[in-house]
Design a protein around this motif. Sequence first.
Motif, PDB file in Angstrom:
ATOM      1  N   ALA A   1       3.958  22.601  -7.385  1.00 54.32           N
ATOM      2  CA  ALA A   1       3.441  21.292  -6.970  1.00 54.32           C
ATOM      3  C   ALA A   1       3.911  20.203  -7.919  1.00 54.32           C
ATOM      4  O   ALA A   1       4.221  19.077  -7.501  1.00 54.32           O
ATOM      5  CB  ALA A   1       1.914  21.334  -6.902  1.00 54.32           C
ATOM      6  N   ALA A   2       3.977  20.524  -9.206  1.00 53.64           N
ATOM      7  CA  ALA A   2       4.472  19.554 -10.189  1.00 53.64           C
ATOM      8  C   ALA A   2       5.949  19.262  -9.957  1.00 53.64           C
ATOM      9  O   ALA A   2       6.403  18.114 -10.065  1.00 53.64           O
ATOM     10  CB  ALA A   2       4.243  20.072 -11.601  1.00 53.64           C
ATOM     11  N   ASP A   3       6.732  20.304  -9.636  1.00 48.64           N
ATOM     12  CA  ASP A   3       8.160  20.112  -9.384  1.00 48.64           C
ATOM     13  C   ASP A   3       8.394  19.223  -8.171  1.00 48.64           C
ATOM     14  O   ASP A   3       9.366  18.460  -8.121  1.00 48.64           O
ATOM     15  CB  ASP A   3       8.846  21.463  -9.157  1.00 48.64           C
ATOM     16  CG  ASP A   3       8.858  22.327 -10.415  1.00 48.64           C
ATOM     17  OD1 ASP A   3       8.738  21.762 -11.511  1.00 48.64           O
ATOM     18  OD2 ASP A   3       8.995  23.560 -10.286  1.00 48.64           O
ATOM     19  N   GLU A   4       7.506  19.326  -7.191  1.00 51.10           N
ATOM     20  CA  GLU A   4       7.681  18.589  -5.942  1.00 51.10           C
ATOM     21  C   GLU A   4       7.011  17.217  -5.954  1.00 51.10           C
ATOM     22  O   GLU A   4       7.190  16.433  -5.017  1.00 51.10           O
ATOM     23  CB  GLU A   4       7.098  19.420  -4.783  1.00 51.10           C
ATOM     24  CG  GLU A   4       7.821  20.749  -4.575  1.00 51.10           C
ATOM     25  CD  GLU A   4       7.031  21.706  -3.705  1.00 51.10           C
ATOM     26  OE1 GLU A   4       5.940  21.311  -3.209  1.00 51.10           O
ATOM     27  OE2 GLU A   4       7.482  22.859  -3.522  1.00 51.10           O
ATOM     28  N   TRP A   5       6.240  16.936  -6.998  1.00 53.14           N
ATOM     29  CA  TRP A   5       5.448  15.710  -7.015  1.00 53.14           C
ATOM     30  C   TRP A   5       6.339  14.474  -7.106  1.00 53.14           C
ATOM     31  O   TRP A   5       7.247  14.386  -7.933  1.00 53.14           O
ATOM     32  CB  TRP A   5       4.501  15.733  -8.204  1.00 53.14           C
ATOM     33  CG  TRP A   5       3.683  14.479  -8.376  1.00 53.14           C
ATOM     34  CD1 TRP A   5       3.813  13.554  -9.369  1.00 53.14           C
ATOM     35  CD2 TRP A   5       2.617  14.031  -7.539  1.00 53.14           C
ATOM     36  NE1 TRP A   5       2.888  12.553  -9.204  1.00 53.14           N
ATOM     37  CE2 TRP A   5       2.143  12.817  -8.090  1.00 53.14           C
ATOM     38  CE3 TRP A   5       2.026  14.536  -6.382  1.00 53.14           C
ATOM     39  CZ2 TRP A   5       1.100  12.106  -7.518  1.00 53.14           C
ATOM     40  CZ3 TRP A   5       0.979  13.819  -5.807  1.00 53.14           C
ATOM     41  CH2 TRP A   5       0.530  12.620  -6.384  1.00 53.14           C
ATOM     42  N   VAL A   6       6.080  13.521  -6.242  1.00 55.54           N
ATOM     43  CA  VAL A   6       6.731  12.214  -6.288  1.00 55.54           C
ATOM     44  C   VAL A   6       5.669  11.202  -6.692  1.00 55.54           C
ATOM     45  O   VAL A   6       4.660  11.040  -5.994  1.00 55.54           O
ATOM     46  CB  VAL A   6       7.319  11.834  -4.918  1.00 55.54           C
ATOM     47  CG1 VAL A   6       7.928  10.432  -4.981  1.00 55.54           C
ATOM     48  CG2 VAL A   6       8.357  12.848  -4.477  1.00 55.54           C
ATOM     49  N   PRO A   7       5.825  10.529  -7.831  1.00 58.29           N
ATOM     50  CA  PRO A   7       4.796   9.586  -8.292  1.00 58.29           C
ATOM     51  C   PRO A   7       4.469   8.542  -7.224  1.00 58.29           C
ATOM     52  O   PRO A   7       5.355   8.027  -6.534  1.00 58.29           O
ATOM     53  CB  PRO A   7       5.434   8.947  -9.528  1.00 58.29           C
ATOM     54  CG  PRO A   7       6.421   9.967 -10.013  1.00 58.29           C
ATOM     55  CD  PRO A   7       6.947  10.627  -8.774  1.00 58.29           C
ATOM     56  N   LEU A   8       3.188   8.232  -7.100  1.00 60.69           N
ATOM     57  CA  LEU A   8       2.698   7.275  -6.110  1.00 60.69           C
ATOM     58  C   LEU A   8       2.186   6.020  -6.808  1.00 60.69           C
ATOM     59  O   LEU A   8       1.602   6.098  -7.891  1.00 60.69           O
ATOM     60  CB  LEU A   8       1.569   7.904  -5.286  1.00 60.69           C
ATOM     61  CG  LEU A   8       1.929   9.184  -4.515  1.00 60.69           C
ATOM     62  CD1 LEU A   8       0.671   9.793  -3.901  1.00 60.69           C
ATOM     63  CD2 LEU A   8       2.953   8.876  -3.438  1.00 60.69           C
ATOM     64  N   SER A   9       2.412   4.899  -6.181  1.00 63.34           N
ATOM     65  CA  SER A   9       1.963   3.620  -6.742  1.00 63.34           C
ATOM     66  C   SER A   9       0.863   3.035  -5.869  1.00 63.34           C
ATOM     67  O   SER A   9       0.942   3.078  -4.628  1.00 63.34           O
ATOM     68  CB  SER A   9       3.128   2.627  -6.827  1.00 63.34           C
ATOM     69  OG  SER A   9       4.117   3.095  -7.716  1.00 63.34           O
ATOM     70  N   LEU A  10      -0.134   2.461  -6.504  1.00 62.88           N
ATOM     71  CA  LEU A  10      -1.216   1.801  -5.789  1.00 62.88           C
ATOM     72  C   LEU A  10      -0.628   0.713  -4.883  1.00 62.88           C
ATOM     73  O   LEU A  10       0.211  -0.090  -5.331  1.00 62.88           O
ATOM     74  CB  LEU A  10      -2.190   1.183  -6.796  1.00 62.88           C
ATOM     75  CG  LEU A  10      -3.430   0.510  -6.232  1.00 62.88           C
ATOM     76  CD1 LEU A  10      -4.330   1.534  -5.530  1.00 62.88           C
ATOM     77  CD2 LEU A  10      -4.199  -0.190  -7.357  1.00 62.88           C
ATOM     78  N   PRO A  11      -1.017   0.678  -3.617  1.00 64.08           N
ATOM     79  CA  PRO A  11      -0.388  -0.280  -2.681  1.00 64.08           C
ATOM     80  C   PRO A  11      -0.694  -1.746  -2.951  1.00 64.08           C
ATOM     81  O   PRO A  11      -0.085  -2.617  -2.330  1.00 64.08           O
ATOM     82  CB  PRO A  11      -0.945   0.138  -1.309  1.00 64.08           C
ATOM     83  CG  PRO A  11      -1.467   1.523  -1.484  1.00 64.08           C
ATOM     84  CD  PRO A  11      -1.926   1.604  -2.910  1.00 64.08           C
ATOM     85  N   VAL A  12      -1.639  -2.050  -3.821  1.00 64.99           N
ATOM     86  CA  VAL A  12      -1.927  -3.452  -4.149  1.00 64.99           C
ATOM     87  C   VAL A  12      -1.678  -3.685  -5.628  1.00 64.99           C
ATOM     88  O   VAL A  12      -1.758  -2.757  -6.444  1.00 64.99           O
ATOM     89  CB  VAL A  12      -3.373  -3.838  -3.777  1.00 64.99           C
ATOM     90  CG1 VAL A  12      -3.553  -3.840  -2.269  1.00 64.99           C
ATOM     91  CG2 VAL A  12      -4.384  -2.908  -4.438  1.00 64.99           C
ATOM     92  N   LYS A  13      -1.382  -4.942  -5.974  1.00 66.09           N
ATOM     93  CA  LYS A  13      -1.037  -5.306  -7.344  1.00 66.09           C
ATOM     94  C   LYS A  13      -1.927  -6.444  -7.832  1.00 66.09           C
ATOM     95  O   LYS A  13      -2.749  -6.987  -7.091  1.00 66.09           O
ATOM     96  CB  LYS A  13       0.444  -5.726  -7.431  1.00 66.09           C
ATOM     97  CG  LYS A  13       1.424  -4.729  -6.845  1.00 66.09           C
ATOM     98  CD  LYS A  13       1.404  -3.405  -7.592  1.00 66.09           C
ATOM     99  CE  LYS A  13       2.407  -2.425  -6.990  1.00 66.09           C
ATOM    100  NZ  LYS A  13       2.287  -1.078  -7.589  1.00 66.09           N
ATOM    101  N   GLY A  14      -1.704  -6.811  -9.075  1.00 62.61           N
ATOM    102  CA  GLY A  14      -2.487  -7.884  -9.656  1.00 62.61           C
ATOM    103  C   GLY A  14      -2.341  -9.195  -8.898  1.00 62.61           C
ATOM    104  O   GLY A  14      -3.308  -9.966  -8.763  1.00 62.61           O
TER     105      GLY A  14
END
Length: 431
Positions: free
Chosen positions: A357-370
């Motif tokens: 799961a770690a090898d396949e993980w693609v970092p995700l970003s919160l859809p909203v910003k400051g």
Amino acid sequence: MIPAGRLARQDWLEAPETRAVAAALASAGAEVRFVGGCVRDAILDRPIRDIDIATGDPPDRVIRLLEDAGIRAIPTGLDHGTVTAVVGAAHFEVTTLRLDVETDGRRARVEYTDDWRADAARRDFTINALYCDPDGRLYDPFGGLADLRGRRVRFVGDARARIREDVLRLLRFFRFLAHYGNLPADADSLAACRELAHLLPTLSGERVAGEVLRLLGAPDPGPVVALMRAEGILAHVLPEATGFARLDALVTIEGLTLGTDPLRRLGALLAPDAAAVTGVARRLRLSGAERARLLRLAAPAGRIERTPDARRPRRLLHELGADGFRDLTLVAWAEALAGSATPAHRGAAGWRALLAAADEWVPLSLPVKGGDVLDLGVAPGPEVGRLLDAVEAWWVEGDFQAGRADALGKLRALVAAGPVGADGKQEGESA
């Protein structure tokens, strides 16, 4: 000194860069020999990392000979007679034969000599006091060849004198034992280490850290770490070490998975006490990144467990990143294995699934910003961060399924409901 044999053909010895440096140093008639680790590892057919050269010429002449041959010479350690020769990407440490005339346990004042045996006599271990000339002829003044073949690590001459010259040699003994020796250890060397262990606190944290991590980088450091514990050595450098079974289990698991990592092994060895781990990192003068990683390993905020619920691993992957998640997975696996008589390969599928799961993980970003918060009329300041944290907690709880539209809707609802306090709760919300 009579040759004791000859090296098998060595690519590093015949490389043009090596030949160029050796020829330059010998051009005025001085004898040139390779020494230490490159000779030792060549005999064992191990990879050669650093190439050290010894010569009877003083440093100023060494610099002149190299420069006359068009070779860059860097005066990297003139106090100890060392010049670095640079040919392309290759570096060679060239050191004048020397005697230690005054030592304080950390550094030495040296005098130069032309006596090869005297130079060998000031070295730490017999297996490091081996020389070879550019033609591969071996020179062995203190029986290092027999010790190397017998996997014995012992000091040159008087073990106590060698340690008093540089106390770090006491830790180096155990490091070399882990990499090059067999147990039981040489009795006289071990007795000297035991008697002089009280001097270890005089060493700098950086030097201790270097030796501890190199020791833990051995294929199987566990038996030597256990010996250090039994002989009262470990108490002077790492009294916080309690996870001996966890370390042994981790070594086994690393052999099945990702390979050796000394800092991860140190994290497995330490007691799970955040204050104690912070103290170790500070004492060993670890970098900020190393300190944070060690703390996460030894005293994790989140626990990795084998579970059919894929949501929890994803949450931890988001929080820790893939590398941090791998670290904690391996240490958690080692913890489970350390308390069980089950072989490492039994039950491994669940742990391997987490690593996958770690090898396949693609970092995700919160859809909203400051900027989205500011667009809703919130003034710049701490409230912006608190609102984003609240949206992120909601987003993570929903297993990262919400897109930008839904996240903006949640943000608008939070802004409309009133300010978020430092505790993450909105005004009027029960704790």
